[in-house]
Design an enzyme around this catalytic site. Structure first.
Site, mmCIF file in Angstrom:
data_model
loop_
_atom_site.group_PDB
_atom_site.id
_atom_site.type_symbol
_atom_site.label_atom_id
_atom_site.label_comp_id
_atom_site.label_asym_id
_atom_site.label_seq_id
_atom_site.Cartn_x
_atom_site.Cartn_y
_atom_site.Cartn_z
ATOM 1 N N PHE A 22 -5.384 3.350 -6.633
ATOM 2 C CA PHE A 22 -6.005 2.569 -6.559
ATOM 3 C C PHE A 22 -6.927 3.718 -6.037
ATOM 4 O O PHE A 22 -6.340 4.747 -5.409
ATOM 5 C CB PHE A 22 -5.326 1.771 -4.887
ATOM 6 C CG PHE A 22 -4.617 0.314 -5.369
ATOM 7 C CD1 PHE A 22 -6.023 -0.763 -5.040
ATOM 8 C CD2 PHE A 22 -3.639 0.419 -5.249
ATOM 9 C CE1 PHE A 22 -4.389 -2.577 -5.369
ATOM 10 C CE2 PHE A 22 -2.835 -0.829 -5.322
ATOM 11 C CZ PHE A 22 -3.712 -1.927 -5.014
ATOM 12 N N GLY A 23 -8.248 3.165 -4.771
ATOM 13 C CA GLY A 23 -9.175 4.487 -4.443
ATOM 14 C C GLY A 23 -10.065 4.637 -5.082
ATOM 15 O O GLY A 23 -9.894 5.160 -6.768
ATOM 16 N N ASP A 49 0.296 6.887 5.341
ATOM 17 C CA ASP A 49 -1.243 6.577 4.427
ATOM 18 C C ASP A 49 -0.717 6.158 2.951
ATOM 19 O O ASP A 49 0.166 7.140 2.192
ATOM 20 C CB ASP A 49 -2.304 6.764 5.005
ATOM 21 C CG ASP A 49 -2.896 6.770 4.106
ATOM 22 O OD1 ASP A 49 -3.598 5.241 4.474
ATOM 23 O OD2 ASP A 49 -3.886 7.132 3.188
ATOM 24 N N HIS A 65 -9.094 2.361 7.503
ATOM 25 C CA HIS A 65 -8.986 1.898 6.696
ATOM 26 C C HIS A 65 -9.536 0.082 7.046
ATOM 27 O O HIS A 65 -8.871 -0.724 6.516
ATOM 28 C CB HIS A 65 -9.368 1.895 5.307
ATOM 29 C CG HIS A 65 -7.455 1.827 5.217
ATOM 30 N ND1 HIS A 65 -7.247 1.115 5.626
ATOM 31 C CD2 HIS A 65 -6.516 3.113 4.477
ATOM 32 C CE1 HIS A 65 -5.396 1.710 5.395
ATOM 33 N NE2 HIS A 65 -5.562 2.518 4.656
ATOM 34 N N ARG A 114 -5.033 15.892 -2.558
ATOM 35 C CA ARG A 114 -4.100 15.684 -3.713
ATOM 36 C C ARG A 114 -3.249 17.614 -3.092
ATOM 37 O O ARG A 114 -2.906 17.147 -4.382
ATOM 38 C CB ARG A 114 -4.526 15.562 -4.977
ATOM 39 C CG ARG A 114 -5.776 14.644 -4.572
ATOM 40 C CD ARG A 114 -4.647 13.037 -4.955
ATOM 41 N NE ARG A 114 -5.201 12.193 -4.781
ATOM 42 C CZ ARG A 114 -5.268 10.826 -4.218
ATOM 43 N NH1 ARG A 114 -4.037 10.758 -3.351
ATOM 44 N NH2 ARG A 114 -5.756 9.671 -4.773
ATOM 45 N N ASP A 145 -11.955 8.090 2.951
ATOM 46 C CA ASP A 145 -10.821 7.612 3.096
ATOM 47 C C ASP A 145 -10.805 7.840 1.094
ATOM 48 O O ASP A 145 -10.908 7.405 0.023
ATOM 49 C CB ASP A 145 -10.930 6.177 2.026
ATOM 50 C CG ASP A 145 -8.681 5.759 1.514
ATOM 51 O OD1 ASP A 145 -8.266 6.930 1.362
ATOM 52 O OD2 ASP A 145 -8.712 4.674 1.309
HETATM 53 ZN ZN LIG Z 1 -4.020 3.991 3.288
#
Ligand SMILES: [Zn+2]
Lengths: 315, 428
Positions: free
Chosen positions: B320-321, B149, B229, B61, B302
């Site tokens: 997401f994540g 990504d 992933h 990030r 991830d």
């Molecule tokens: Zn991805």
């Protein structure tokens, strides 16, 4: 009395007894409507907030009337137009309401799970007035109430849901309630608007309305949203009418005493033929009346459960 | 510093070693023997030394979203998870599609990082999927792979060029495989659960169509394709067939794809929202089979930190994540090794030897004398509960909070320096 929940988020997790309790509690409220003074003191001193993050005058008005007839103080908030909550997150908005000592918050939201998010974060009781495609429990309850009222028994009833099942919270709440009471539920619509795994909920899937409508006791017609055509779910409204409009001719194949239901607002001439909507078989206006009684029952039962909880906490 | 790790079980998948012995570290390297008396002796009794873990997929990030994570906090979390090298994805703000951005990350990592940070560059300018980024210049600046990504390269011609062009640099193209039209507005796996929750679904095919396309483009170009992933049974089978054909394809999966299914997405808990989404039991079994037969080469995290505010939105609106550094090894040990899907050595290879080989990381992923002293020391009997208050990552978005594990890292050594121990935490 078997209703001890803090919130009403959906019908999936209610058992038959709890649903029966709500239906039974609605009856005296409905009787009250014919009296000249349509008011009961059950919610005196309680604050009920309607938080409608998706516009719906019908459902909001129904809840407001229900709460007012129970003598509650009612506040309505529509985040899209109100500067009170502009730009604030849902949880922050709700926390503000909690700080204002709201007892019951009635929420409608475009996102599935929004009522659950509030329920997790707040002590106030949360009533789901429709969340995304998830559930619309009071609609499911009022539909059940209406069928109960007219047919006296749900078990064995053949109920057909017509139209956009995929995007319908009304369909999901109907399916949960009806299957718990032993109704035989059918769904019909184009395959693009029927979820792949729906039969696992114990319903029969049809694509042909003429086939599906045979011998049914109830036809519950779902509203078709015009934007589904742009989404590519079917080629045109014209073709949809051709295949799925409920007409007098098609209804002839159902039981002679078939009930016609629709959660509203109707698209006359699209999912429902105008003649059908106004025919003696139609109980669409009664659904609206029953909706208020059922919502009164829900608010009343939640308030009772809160009082019980409150007492438990103090001793 | 001269370090001797005494009487430790040494497991090195590169040379199929599994024996009890001593490891010597001098000048940041692993050596046969020390030139002088050790300045520090570490008792390795009942512990295992493995090559430092390499995580080829993470989101640090920084720059641009320091409220979620920084290179400092991210690498602290990695060190705690026994990870000595992290690859960071280029979807920062701005994206890593230019040399100064790469240099900035490397400079920050040098100053504040606890573990090695290897940046991944963009495939296309701005990750827009239209024109190739200056991959040659990025490579000079220090990237180890390219990826857009977060989004797929939707245009097949552009992806073809990327796979072709990168051949001259021996760089892998890491592909986030998703047909965005098929997954449009989807927030969880398309299945019975999504139907009941009234949430829009993401079908397996949205991943598999792109895996399939990229394998075909890999065949067309002879480029080096690494699929990020992998979450579905179909993707595993596609990669298996591609490998049988001898194509230059490798892939990774993440711990959540072999530990959780969409049945865990209860009560709209956004800590179970990630992309690709949690799939079904059948997919989990296929992922395990793919790990077992070597179809899946790597286990990556991830690691995708998001703030509490973002994750406390409605399920549809939350990002997401999930974070993954601090639980990856624990999950590998409990879900794969203890359950006899992989041997300990096989499992470690997927986090060390294999990534080092695929991404040409010289001197890493091994404990051979002469290599860089990146070492993870594991106690297989150590009980460890993953508690929210112990998380070192700046974000706390994990579905594994409250899980109890047996077996975890107890010491992390990077370039011959002890950067973290279970007892003392981060060492400055
Ligand atoms: Zn991805």
């Amino acid at each position: 009395m078997s209703f001890n929940r803090k919130d009403l988020l959906g019908l999936e997790h209610l058992d038959k007894k709890e649903i029966q309790t709500i239906i039974d509690a609605a009856k005296p409220f409905k009787n009250m409507f014919t009296r000249s003074i349509k008011k009961a003191p059950a919610l005196i001193g309680k604050t009920v907030v309607t938080l409608f993050c998706e516009p719906s005058t019908r459902t909001r008005t129904s809840f407001e009337i229900a709460a007012k007839r129970l003598s509650a103080d009612v506040v309505s908030i529509a985040p899209k137009t109100s500067s009170f909550v502009k730009g604030e997150s849902l949880v922050d908005t709700a926390k503000t309401l909690e700080a204002m000592k709201a007892d019951i918050i009635i929420i409608r939201h475009t996102c599935a799970g929004a009522p659950e998010l509030l329920a997790k974060n707040l002590n106030a009781s949360i009533v789901n007035a429709g969340d995304g495609f998830h559930e619309h429990p009071t609609q499911g309850l009022l539909d059940l109430y209406t069928m109960y009222d007219k047919k006296k028994k749900i078990e064995g009833l053949k109920v057909l849901l017509v139209g956009d099942i995929l995007h319908s919270r009304v369909a999901r709440s109907n399916i949960w309630a009806l299957t718990k009471f032993g109704a035989k539920v059918r769904v019909v619509g184009p395959p693009t608007l029927i979820p792949k795994r729906i039969s696992e909920l114990g319903v029969e899937v049809y694509y042909d309305l003429d086939e599906a409508i045979k011998d049914v006791d109830v036809v519950n017609i779902l509203r078709i949203q015009m934007e589904r055509q742009q989404g590519g779910f079917f080629p045109s409204i014209h073709e949809y009418n051709e295949l799925y409009q409920v007409t007098e001719k098609r209804l002839a194949k159902a039981k002679p005493d078939v009930l016609i239901m629709h959660p509203g607002p109707m698209n006359r001439g699209i999912e429902i033929d105008s003649e059908v909507a106004d025919s003696p078989a139609s109980v669409i206006n009664e659904q609206v009346t029953n909706g208020i009684a059922v919502r009164m029952a829900v608010l009343h039962l939640l308030a009772l459960a809160r009082n019980k909880q409150g007492r438990k906490h103090t001793c | 510093m001269l370090i001797q790790i005494k009487n430790i079980r040494i497991v090195d998948p590169t040379c199929k070693i599994d024996k009890v012995g001593d490891i010597f570290i001098e000048n940041g390297k692993i050596v046969d023997k020390l030139s002088d008396k050790p300045e520090k002796i570490i008792d390795g009794k009942n512990k295992v030394a493995v090559p430092g873990l390499i995580d080829v997929h993470s989101h640090l990030r920084e720059p641009g979203q320091e409220e979620k994570e920084t290179i400092k906090t991210g690498t602290m979390a990695a060190a705690k998870g026994g990870i000595t090298t992290v690859f960071c994805m280029p979807n920062t703000k701005p994206v890593t599609d230019n040399a100064p951005s790469v240099e900035y990350i490397l400079m920050k990592a040098q100053k504040e990082g606890k573990v090695n940070v290897f940046p991944i560059g963009c495939i296309t300018k701005g990750s827009q999927g239209e024109e190739l980024a200056e991959i040659g210049i990025l490579k000079k600046a220090g990237i180890v792979a390219v990826s857009d990504d977060g989004v797929p390269v939707a245009n097949s011609q552009v992806m073809r060029r990327a796979l072709d062009y990168t051949k001259m640099f021996d760089l892998a193209v890491i592909s986030h495989c998703e047909d965005k039209q098929l997954s449009k507005n989807g927030v969880m796996n398309a299945g019975k659960n999504s139907m009941i929750f009234g949430l829009r679904g993401i079908p397996n095919q949205s991943e598999e169509i792109m895996v399939s396309r990229d394998i075909m483009l890999c065949e067309l170009t002879g480029g080096k394709l690494h699929i990020a992933h992998v979450s579905t049974a179909g993707s595993v089978e596609l990669v298996r067939q591609a490998k049988k054909k001898g194509l230059n394809v490798t892939c990774e999966t993440c711990p959540h794809y072999f530990s959780l299914t969409d049945d865990y997405v209860q009560n709209y808990d956004t800590n179970f929202k990630m992309n690709p989404p949690l799939r079904t039991h059948k997919d989990v079994e296929a992922i395990k089979e793919g790990l077992k037969d070597g179809t899946i080469d790597c286990i990556a995290t991830d690691h995708a930190p998001h703030t509490q505010e973002e994750k406390s939105k409605e399920f549809d609106n939350a990002p997401f994540g999930i974070i993954g550094f601090e639980t990856a090894l624990c999950l590998v040990l409990s879900e794969l090794v203890d359950k006899k899907v992989l041997t300990f050595e096989q499992a470690i290879a997927k986090m060390t030897t294999n990534p080092a080989k695929i991404f040409s990381l010289d001197g890493r992923g091994t404990l051979k004398p002469g290599s860089i002293a990146d070492i993870t020391i594991i106690d297989l009997d150590q009980k460890y509960e993953f508690k929210k208050e112990d998380i070192l990552s700046k974000s706390k978005n994990s579905p594994f909070i409250g899980r109890k594990f047996k077996g975890c890292a107890v010491m992390t050594i990077v370039g011959g320096k002890i950067v973290w121990t279970l007892k003392d935490g981060i060492i400055n």
